[in-house]
Scaffold this active site. Structure first.
Site, PDB file in Angstrom:
ATOM      1  N   HIS A 440      19.399  11.192 -27.346  1.00 10.25           N
ATOM      2  CA  HIS A 440      19.976  11.536 -28.365  1.00 10.25           C
ATOM      3  C   HIS A 440      20.506  13.454 -27.699  1.00 10.25           C
ATOM      4  CE1 HIS A 440      16.165  14.325 -28.567  1.00 10.25           C
ATOM      5  NE2 HIS A 440      16.158  14.276 -27.392  1.00 10.25           N
ATOM      6  N   GLU A 441      21.599  14.359 -27.949  1.00  6.86           N
ATOM      7  CA  GLU A 441      22.810  14.743 -28.033  1.00  6.86           C
ATOM      8  C   GLU A 441      23.368  14.802 -27.017  1.00  6.86           C
ATOM      9  OE1 GLU A 441      22.315  17.655 -29.642  1.00  6.86           O
ATOM     10  OE2 GLU A 441      20.247  17.485 -30.500  1.00  6.86           O
ATOM     11  N   GLY A 442      24.459  13.482 -26.920  1.00  2.53           N
ATOM     12  CA  GLY A 442      25.448  12.896 -26.404  1.00  2.53           C
ATOM     13  C   GLY A 442      24.743  12.130 -25.428  1.00  2.53           C
TER      14      GLY A 442
END
Lengths: 599, 599
Positions: A440-442
């Site tokens: 997550h978050e890239g």
């Protein structure tokens, strides 16, 4: 010994490696000093150990459920979050004018980290709220801020970030959510968002979603994305909670770990009109969202590091107390069994965890100090320097801890053996929780592309030069310490490998080949950064030992040993990776889709 | 495309790399030929895909429960095992005289592997039974064999292995279970066993435990351990099931993965007399148990490889079908999204899985062929050669796949992104299942000690020499193929590194320092072995392409690319590891217990 925090080590980062006391001298922090910081961390540790840690296993075993279109969470989640909110901790970083504690991020980061180690998914609701509110503070209109910030800062309402859609995860350019202006300043939201953490729950009075969407006629791609504040329940002008705003919960995702926090599929505008409010300028949604994303990336890295720390401390305690086996060469089966920490391979597994976890915490601490220094910097050139360093290091701060403390958690399980594989012990839960962090978050791959495709060339390569200067400063300091000279020489060569690799990549014509090894570059670059931070710690440790050999000698010897271990066991592997990045190796790139199985 | 097996690849190992057809020419296998082998694998694949794969997620979500002192398993487990048993598959490897199919282990290994890929924990009950019965066949008295073997071979009764106790996991020398002779040839068992897979269940009519215990007055340590057959229900002289034998289920362990198979704490002799029967000679229990353990170690390696394969195939299929993003440099947001297999980093993640999974399967296939060749060998020197090679490679065959296909499963999750982290997709389950493999059947660390402390010096180093000869034979073959010469040169150097490292370790006086890096040695040695097996595959592939360029070109190009990838991305790291093993690095060894946190 605490199972979630080593306070001596936190003090090392705050006061020996970094300069919290210098930072606290600023007027902004006049309410704080070393004593108040200690008191806040004491409070955090107490609440984390008494309220969050005891229910972590239960939240994992009994995840929130979907009932009649809403998410129902366990009572233990509500109870521990209530304790957090009532202690005023959600307001840690906000200005006093907003009722906040006005703490430096460097301190808040450790406060948060203590909770992440205790029960990462429970506290996730709060930290999403904090970064949501920070973004609103930075980008929102006065009216939006007045109406929505206070309950977020108080922790009465929680916040989310809504980027991905079922067909568009990493590819934000392809999102389809629509926001049509209604003429009164508000917009009508329609569309579906996927993977929304905390997207529904029955803990807070309201939920403030931050949603990326397109306005009619907006350009295709990321240039046409705008940012909207979309409450779960509408809010009256006086701040009262009004009607349901038709953010419909379509379903919950059932995760491997991080089970305490709901992860949702949301349908905006299903069953009725869903109102949203523009945050920042139209078409600048992605840029504004990066306020939240960059903070969240540091938060993800810290969460990973603290999962790693919790596994490390637990397995260390186990290794000190579990008797099993004898040294090789001991033939008498009646001789007493040894605590397993006496076995060389267990020490190796502990040292692997120590270098990874404490290296990660040092990195996150350094980055968080950059954030604080940015706030304080009055000189434009200094502000730019801090910004460039932070931009360069953000993909590393997000990714390196995520990738390598997962490995640390794997080692913690190994130390506990069969016990470690059961849900009766926490180490496997940390491993499952941590596996989310490279996604997550890239994703890890996206961070690699960001680093090698963009950040190393930021401001014409100035960001990379600035980091090189930081490293050179440390090399200068280390040069007077004979014990550390071989390590300093290795770091110098490794940094040369980095810059040579970046030049080779930049000189290559084929963009696909340039980026084909972006992830290994991210990993290797991260190792060099962590090696720098370890040598920094070793310099401090060596000086402390020379100055007062009797004070905290074990602590400092541990730092020196860990630094040596990292340079012997890890840095050479990173340099080897840089060699195939620099050669633009295309073995995988050139493999056709049909080659993998032969058809 | 099957999600659990690549039959083209199996044929490659059986008929192109190894010599199953030659083996089948032996009288022992006169009932079998390539057609019957294909038919058996067809049957296995059909049952695995139709009966085992569909309930794998359900078994994971609804693990067996402890109710009124017994383990209650889901109906879906009973149903799929019933299908397996009714097809006669438990008898695959047993002699025709016992009603068996008398298949080579090389074939049985793939038959088993197909089920391991589909639903590893469900099929675990059967494979424990098979190796339990093999041990009974090899070591048991005629009377025990007559009474217990037929129902085990038919799959009506299941078997277990009972080694560990709560206080003695890896340290078998310290087990306390007692077996007192009753004078009639039977023994009275008392004590507690921990981590017993399949230790109780409600699937089979009876359970045959193989239990390590001490007899009164037995010497301390492993020299005083004997092996006992202990049925759950007593068996009459005519083979009927009689009274409960007081093997009390004290509890179930709740595992991170492998949830379909019960894992139990058993109290022998609780609530009544528990009878057992000596298998083999008194005090030779551990030696006899190694019949089962060595087979189980190969089985663990194969299970790991097949978890890796299932993740690989699933993520490959996903990568071919999931559209997301565009190539770097493509600026038009309206251009269609690409299947993610077009992205360089996804190909790298697939290639990482391919080299690990297929390298592991090649290793397990080679080792299993050694087992078959041992059975057939009439020449004593040849038999010794095969035995030494198998002894040397067993710790590698158990460990390398366990450690590195876990990494492959991690990559499979990464390819699926958020989806991969949810229990709606199978890749996270494989990752959780696979995490057990470096722990059970001798931990990763124990295998490292076995390899560096014992196996590399087996028969005065002859085992290692024999493997060196195998590698040299391949180097001779590769020397005529220009494309592969650089790889052959790397392998030659890497093998020299191995022998140099072993010499340096043997020459060192301090046994603790010698073994302090045994695990990294195991990993690095494994890489060199896998590199050998990849070059072997590449030689075959290159020759096939040269001979008939139009036949299976994609398949062979994939083998060549994977070999190149392994030599570029992995072998150098292994050689770097050997350098610190050879230097007897003691950084972790010398770290005091108090250094890790400073107190």
């Amino acid at each position: 010994m605490s199972m979630i925090v080593n306070r001596r080590d936190i003090d090392f980062y705050l006061y020996e490696m970094l300069d919290l006391e210098g930072l606290l001298k600023n007027d902004r922090y006049q309410e704080h000093d070393r004593d108040t910081v200690t008191a806040i961390l004491d409070l955090a540790q107490q609440i984390a150990e008494e309220a969050f840690l005891p229910c972590a296993a239960e939240l994992d075993e009994h995840e929130p459920v979907f009932e009649s279109g809403r998410a129902v969470t366990p009572d233990s989640l509500k109870a521990c979050l209530k304790t957090f909110v009532e202690a005023g901790l959600p307001a840690a970083t906000f200005d006093a004018a907003l009722g906040g504690m006005q703490l430096p991020m460097l301190v808040a980061n450790f406060m948060q980290g203590i909770f992440q180690a205790a029960n990462g998914s429970a506290v996730g609701y709060i930290f999403l709220t904090t970064s949501n509110a920070h973004m609103l503070e930075a980008c929102g209109s006065d009216a939006l801020r007045a109406r929505y910030l206070p309950p977020l800062v108080e922790g009465r309402w929680f916040g989310t970030m809504c980027l991905s859609e079922p067909h568009a995860g990493s590819s934000l350019s392809d999102i389809r959510c629509m926001a049509e202006p209604l003429g009164d300043g508000s917009f009508k939201l329609t569309g579906t968002k996927m993977w929304i953490s905390g997207g529904d729950q029955d803990v807070s009075e309201n939920i403030v979603h931050m949603v990326l969407a397109r306005t009619p006629g907006a350009p295709a791609g990321v240039k046409g994305i705008s940012l909207f504040l979309v409450p779960k329940y509408r809010v009256t002008e006086t701040g009262e909670i009004g009607d349901f705003n038709h953010v419909a919960l379509a379903g919950l995702n059932h995760k491997m770990g991080q089970r305490g926090i709901t992860n949702t599929l949301l349908n905006f505008g299903e069953g009725g009109e869903c109102l949203g409010y523009l945050v920042g300028a139209e078409h600048e949604g992605l840029k504004n969202m990066f306020h939240m994303m960059n903070e969240a990336r540091i938060g993800v890295g810290m969460g990973a590091a603290m999962s790693g720390l919790a596994g490390y401390l637990y397995s260390l305690d186990y290794a000190r107390n579990r008797p099993q086996g004898r040294h090789p060469g001991i033939k008498d089966p009646n001789s007493p069994m040894l605590p397993i920490i006496e076995h060389a391979d267990i020490r190796r597994l502990l040292m692997e965890q120590k270098v990874t976890v404490e290296g990660s915490i040092a990195l996150l601490s350094y980055c968080t100090q950059l954030v604080d220094q940015q706030v304080m910097a009055e000189d434009a050139a200094e502000k730019e320097r801090l910004t460039l360093l932070l931009e360069l290091l953000t993909p590393v701060a997000k990714s390196w801890p995520s990738e390598y403390t997962l490995e640390a958690n794997k080692h913690a399980i190994q130390i506990l053996g069969g016990y470690g594989y059961t849900r009766e012990y926490p180490v496997e839960r940390h491993y499952r929780d941590n596996r989310l962090n490279p996604i997550h978050e890239g994703t890890h791959g996206i961070q690699g592309m960001d680093l090698l495709g963009r950040k190393v060339n930021l401001a014409g390569g100035k960001a990379l030069d600035l980091l090189g200067q930081e490293i050179q400063s440390l090399l200068d300091e280390a040069s007077g310490i004979p014990q550390l000279e071989p390590l300093a020489a290795s770091l110098k060569e490794a940094w040369q490998d980095v810059t040579t690799t970046v030049s080779a990549v930049n000189d290559h014509a084929d963009v696909l080949a340039r980026l084909a090894n972006a992830t290994p570059f991210l990993d290797a670059f991260g190792h060099v950064v962590i090696a720098w931070l370890w040598l920094w710690q070793a310099v401090i440790a060596q000086r402390a030992i020379e100055k007062e050999p009797s004070v905290d000698a074990d602590f400092y010897q541990g730092k020196l040993a860990a630094c040596t271990f990292f340079y012997r066991y890890h840095l050479p592997q990173a340099r080897e990776k840089l060699s195939y990045v620099g050669s633009m190796d295309r073995t995988a790139l050139d493999a056709k889709a049909t080659w993998f199985t032969g058809g």
